[in-house]
Design an enzyme around this catalytic site. Structure first.
Site, PDB file in Angstrom:
ATOM      1  N   HIS A  63       0.830  -1.206   0.000  1.00  0.00           N
ATOM      2  CA  HIS A  63       0.000   0.000   0.000  1.00  0.00           C
ATOM      3  C   HIS A  63       0.862   1.252   0.000  1.00  0.00           C
ATOM      4  O   HIS A  63       2.012   1.259   0.456  1.00  0.00           O
ATOM      5  CB  HIS A  63      -0.933   0.015   1.216  1.00  0.00           C
ATOM      6  CG  HIS A  63      -0.201   0.084   2.522  1.00  0.00           C
ATOM      7  ND1 HIS A  63       0.300   1.262   3.038  1.00  0.00           N
ATOM      8  CD2 HIS A  63       0.132  -0.890   3.409  1.00  0.00           C
ATOM      9  CE1 HIS A  63       0.904   1.019   4.184  1.00  0.00           C
ATOM     10  NE2 HIS A  63       0.829  -0.281   4.435  1.00  0.00           N
TER      11      HIS A  63
ATOM     12  N   GLU B 190      -1.749  -6.972   7.685  1.00  0.00           N
ATOM     13  CA  GLU B 190      -0.418  -6.779   8.266  1.00  0.00           C
ATOM     14  C   GLU B 190      -0.282  -7.535   9.588  1.00  0.00           C
ATOM     15  O   GLU B 190      -1.275  -7.859  10.250  1.00  0.00           O
ATOM     16  CB  GLU B 190      -0.171  -5.283   8.494  1.00  0.00           C
ATOM     17  CG  GLU B 190       1.193  -4.915   9.076  1.00  0.00           C
ATOM     18  CD  GLU B 190       2.372  -5.328   8.208  1.00  0.00           C
ATOM     19  OE1 GLU B 190       2.621  -6.545   8.087  1.00  0.00           O
ATOM     20  OE2 GLU B 190       3.062  -4.435   7.680  1.00  0.00           O
TER      21      GLU B 190
END
Length: 198
Positions: free
Chosen positions: A11, A95
């Site tokens: 990202h 994550e």
């Protein structure tokens, strides 16, 4: 090792990335730099696909469920001339959880939680931040996802996920993976058993 091609994008940048705060699973949005990075990666992918005659209709698209990865995926799909819909999310690509460290910088951890960073540096693969997750555990869930990849896939996820993915694909030493720098303005391609950054 898998035979399928992967196009992995971390990202774009967030305000917490810029401040070097542990983000983990807290849902922090992209900042303006991050949006530019995501759009750049979409354009780069489009150019690569055109140059190598990659059929976009043959690709799977999957992202971590956090908003920073979904917005990055939207911008990737913009670059490919695709609607924002048409991809899925997978929680195994979220994550690593940094537990009590999330929201803190390294100096703040050193001040507020003395000794914890030193323990992590001593055992980077197995250490779990309080109420968090080790890189070993992260690698296990990413390996579970990787085992189900059945066609060429565009993946938008996180730095930690890319670290363990490279470990799984390239056989890199586990102790080095947690410290590896993962760029937010490049695309990691695993193709024909070799890795390249675009």
């Amino acid at each position: 090792m898998i035979s399928q091609t992967l196009y992995f994008i971390r990202h774009g940048r967030t305000a917490w990335n810029a401040e070097r705060r542990y983000q983990g699973q807290i849902d922090i949005p992209l900042d303006d730099v991050g949006r530019e990075q995501a759009s750049r990666n979409g354009a780069v992918l489009a150019g690569f696909f055109a140059e190598h005659s990659v059929a976009i209709d043959d690709l799977d698209f999957v992202a971590s469920p956090l908003s920073r990865t979904r917005e990055t995926m939207h911008r990737i799909r913009d670059g490919l001339g695709l609607p924002h819909e048409g991809y899925r999310t997978d929680s195994r690509l979220i994550e690593a959880s940094y537990g009590d460290w999330e929201g803190l910088t390294i100096p703040e951890i050193r001040q507020e939680r003395p000794g914890e960073l030193e323990r992590r540096h001593a055992e980077p693969w197995t250490y779990e931040p309080p109420h968090g997750e080790s890189y070993m555990a992260l690698s296990s869930r990413v390996a579970d996802w990787l085992g189900g990849v059945e066609r060429p896939t565009v993946v938008v996820s996180h730095g930690g996920v890319c670290r363990v993915l490279q470990g799984l694909l390239l056989g890199m030493p586990r102790g080095e993976l947690p410290m590896m720098d993962i760029p937010q303005d490049k695309v990691f391609v695993w193709r024909r058993g070799a890795a390249v950054w675009l």
